[in-house]
Motif scaffolding. Structure first.
Motif, PDB file in Angstrom:
ATOM      1  N   ALA A   1      33.383  57.724  19.173  1.00 51.30           N
ATOM      2  CA  ALA A   1      32.099  58.319  18.799  1.00 51.30           C
ATOM      3  C   ALA A   1      30.977  57.287  18.892  1.00 51.30           C
ATOM      4  O   ALA A   1      29.888  57.587  19.407  1.00 51.30           O
ATOM      5  CB  ALA A   1      32.182  58.889  17.381  1.00 51.30           C
ATOM      6  N   ILE A   2      31.215  56.078  18.403  1.00 56.04           N
ATOM      7  CA  ILE A   2      30.201  55.022  18.476  1.00 56.04           C
ATOM      8  C   ILE A   2      29.868  54.688  19.922  1.00 56.04           C
ATOM      9  O   ILE A   2      28.693  54.538  20.303  1.00 56.04           O
ATOM     10  CB  ILE A   2      30.693  53.766  17.723  1.00 56.04           C
ATOM     11  CG1 ILE A   2      30.794  54.056  16.228  1.00 56.04           C
ATOM     12  CG2 ILE A   2      29.773  52.584  17.973  1.00 56.04           C
ATOM     13  CD1 ILE A   2      31.474  52.952  15.440  1.00 56.04           C
ATOM     14  N   ILE A   3      30.894  54.579  20.763  1.00 52.53           N
ATOM     15  CA  ILE A   3      30.675  54.230  22.173  1.00 52.53           C
ATOM     16  C   ILE A   3      29.877  55.316  22.883  1.00 52.53           C
ATOM     17  O   ILE A   3      28.920  55.019  23.623  1.00 52.53           O
ATOM     18  CB  ILE A   3      32.038  54.010  22.872  1.00 52.53           C
ATOM     19  CG1 ILE A   3      32.713  52.762  22.325  1.00 52.53           C
ATOM     20  CG2 ILE A   3      31.851  53.891  24.382  1.00 52.53           C
ATOM     21  CD1 ILE A   3      34.138  52.569  22.825  1.00 52.53           C
ATOM     22  N   VAL A   4      30.235  56.579  22.661  1.00 54.94           N
ATOM     23  CA  VAL A   4      29.554  57.677  23.354  1.00 54.94           C
ATOM     24  C   VAL A   4      28.097  57.775  22.921  1.00 54.94           C
ATOM     25  O   VAL A   4      27.190  57.932  23.761  1.00 54.94           O
ATOM     26  CB  VAL A   4      30.294  59.005  23.094  1.00 54.94           C
ATOM     27  CG1 VAL A   4      29.480  60.182  23.616  1.00 54.94           C
ATOM     28  CG2 VAL A   4      31.659  58.989  23.761  1.00 54.94           C
ATOM     29  N   VAL A   5      27.830  57.678  21.619  1.00 50.17           N
ATOM     30  CA  VAL A   5      26.450  57.775  21.133  1.00 50.17           C
ATOM     31  C   VAL A   5      25.612  56.594  21.635  1.00 50.17           C
ATOM     32  O   VAL A   5      24.472  56.772  22.090  1.00 50.17           O
ATOM     33  CB  VAL A   5      26.436  57.848  19.598  1.00 50.17           C
ATOM     34  CG1 VAL A   5      25.019  57.698  19.067  1.00 50.17           C
ATOM     35  CG2 VAL A   5      27.027  59.164  19.131  1.00 50.17           C
ATOM     36  N   ALA A   6      26.163  55.389  21.561  1.00 50.40           N
ATOM     37  CA  ALA A   6      25.441  54.221  22.071  1.00 50.40           C
ATOM     38  C   ALA A   6      25.177  54.358  23.569  1.00 50.40           C
ATOM     39  O   ALA A   6      24.100  53.991  24.065  1.00 50.40           O
ATOM     40  CB  ALA A   6      26.229  52.946  21.780  1.00 50.40           C
TER      41      ALA A   6
END
Length: 319
Positions: free
Chosen positions: A294-299
């Motif tokens: 989730a962090i990777i996709v949002v960033a």
């Protein structure tokens, strides 16, 4: 010539200067920079993908109470009774992502984690943007020794790796909390905004409309606020989009290192990755996979959108 005529003539000259200031940010037969950039953003696949990811993330964060199937802090008996040191319940029909180590619905915590991550990222970026704009505007407007002092301070901050500086600031606090993370991440982004705005304002100092305003005796304060600053903010706003992605990553890194919010009931992706995912990785690696993804996709979404916006306002790419 009467005083009234002189006053009318001066008002007309000032109005013409305002037109020149607005025209400095436009070309191609009166098409403004913002309108032309928006037109090219709509045709850019990278911008569309980034905006879609960001839009979905924002919607999930806003409507988390309506989307989440359960209370993120509630412990369920059907989950806790099957909890052991070496076993954490996985996916089921009622709990699609299974349980966390305390018997709470992991899907609900992931959904509420979007809201918490958005809050930390937005607030940290806005605080850094406000302080950076203030410092950059003062340095670019006054110049001289004020510019030298402020820019040397920003150079010192830029000389340190951003994550190391954030860790240092959090460690200096008497007790780590959500707000210490927000302010630490915000301070890290201040020199970036200050440098960028200062450079844009120095370029504006030599533009035609600023030189004409200064020749007519317009007050320096009005020149800065009405001519230089508005035409220098576009690049800073684009940088804020890119900085938002960095703020999310830095906040997650601080939480992962145990320097974030100590409240284990707070659903935040970085905290979930550090506390649950790291500790129980061998038992149930999904506890780390989901928040990390989730962090990777949002960033990635904010990075794609920011890069597309940067290309859209770059004069070299305008044709």
């Amino acid at each position: 010539m009467s005083e009234r005529s002189i006053g009318v003539l001066g008002d007309r000259k000032k109005a013409r200067l305002d037109e020149l200031a607005r025209a400095s940010a436009s070309d191609r037969g009166g098409i403004s920079l913002v309108r032309d950039a928006a037109r090219r953003l709509r045709r850019n696949p990278v911008a569309i993908v980034g905006a879609s990811i960001v839009g979905l993330f924002v919607l999930v964060a806003i409507f988390a109470p309506l989307i989440a199937p359960h209370d993120p802090v509630q412990r369920f008996d059907e989950l806790t009774r099957n909890l052991t040191v070496d076993s954490i319940p996985g996916a089921s029909s009622e709990f699609p992502l299974g349980s966390d180590p305390l018997g709470r619905d992991f899907l609900s915590r992931m959904i509420y984690g979007a809201r918490q991550t958005l809050f930390v990222g937005v607030l940290a970026t806005l605080i850094g943007l406000a302080l950076g704009v203030l410092i950059g505007a003062i340095a670019g407007a006054f110049g001289g020794w004020i510019d030298v002092v402020l820019m040397r301070l920003t150079d010192v901050m830029l000389a340190l790796p951003s994550l190391l500086l954030a860790i240092t600031l959090v460690a200096m606090a008497s007790r780590s909390s959500q707000w210490t993370v927000i302010f630490a991440v915000a301070i890290v982004s201040v020199p970036i905004f200050a440098r960028l705005l200062r450079g844009s304002m120095l370029a504006q100092r030599e533009s035609d409309h600023v030189l004409a305003a200064r020749a007519l005796g317009v007050k320096e304060r009005n020149i800065v606020l009405r001519h230089m600053l508005p035409n220098s903010l576009t690049a800073v706003i684009v940088q804020a989009t890119l900085t938002f992605a960095v703020s999310i990553l830095d906040a997650a890194a601080l939480s992962f290192l145990g320097l974030g919010d100590p409240d284990i009931n707070r659903a935040e992706w970085g905290l979930m990755l550090g506390v649950d995912g790291q500790r129980y990785f061998e038992v149930r690696p999904e506890l780390a996979y989901y928040p990390a993804l989730a962090i990777i996709v949002v960033a990635l979404g904010f990075t794609l959108l920011g890069e597309a916006m940067r290309e859209a306002i770059d004069p070299k790419n305008r044709r």
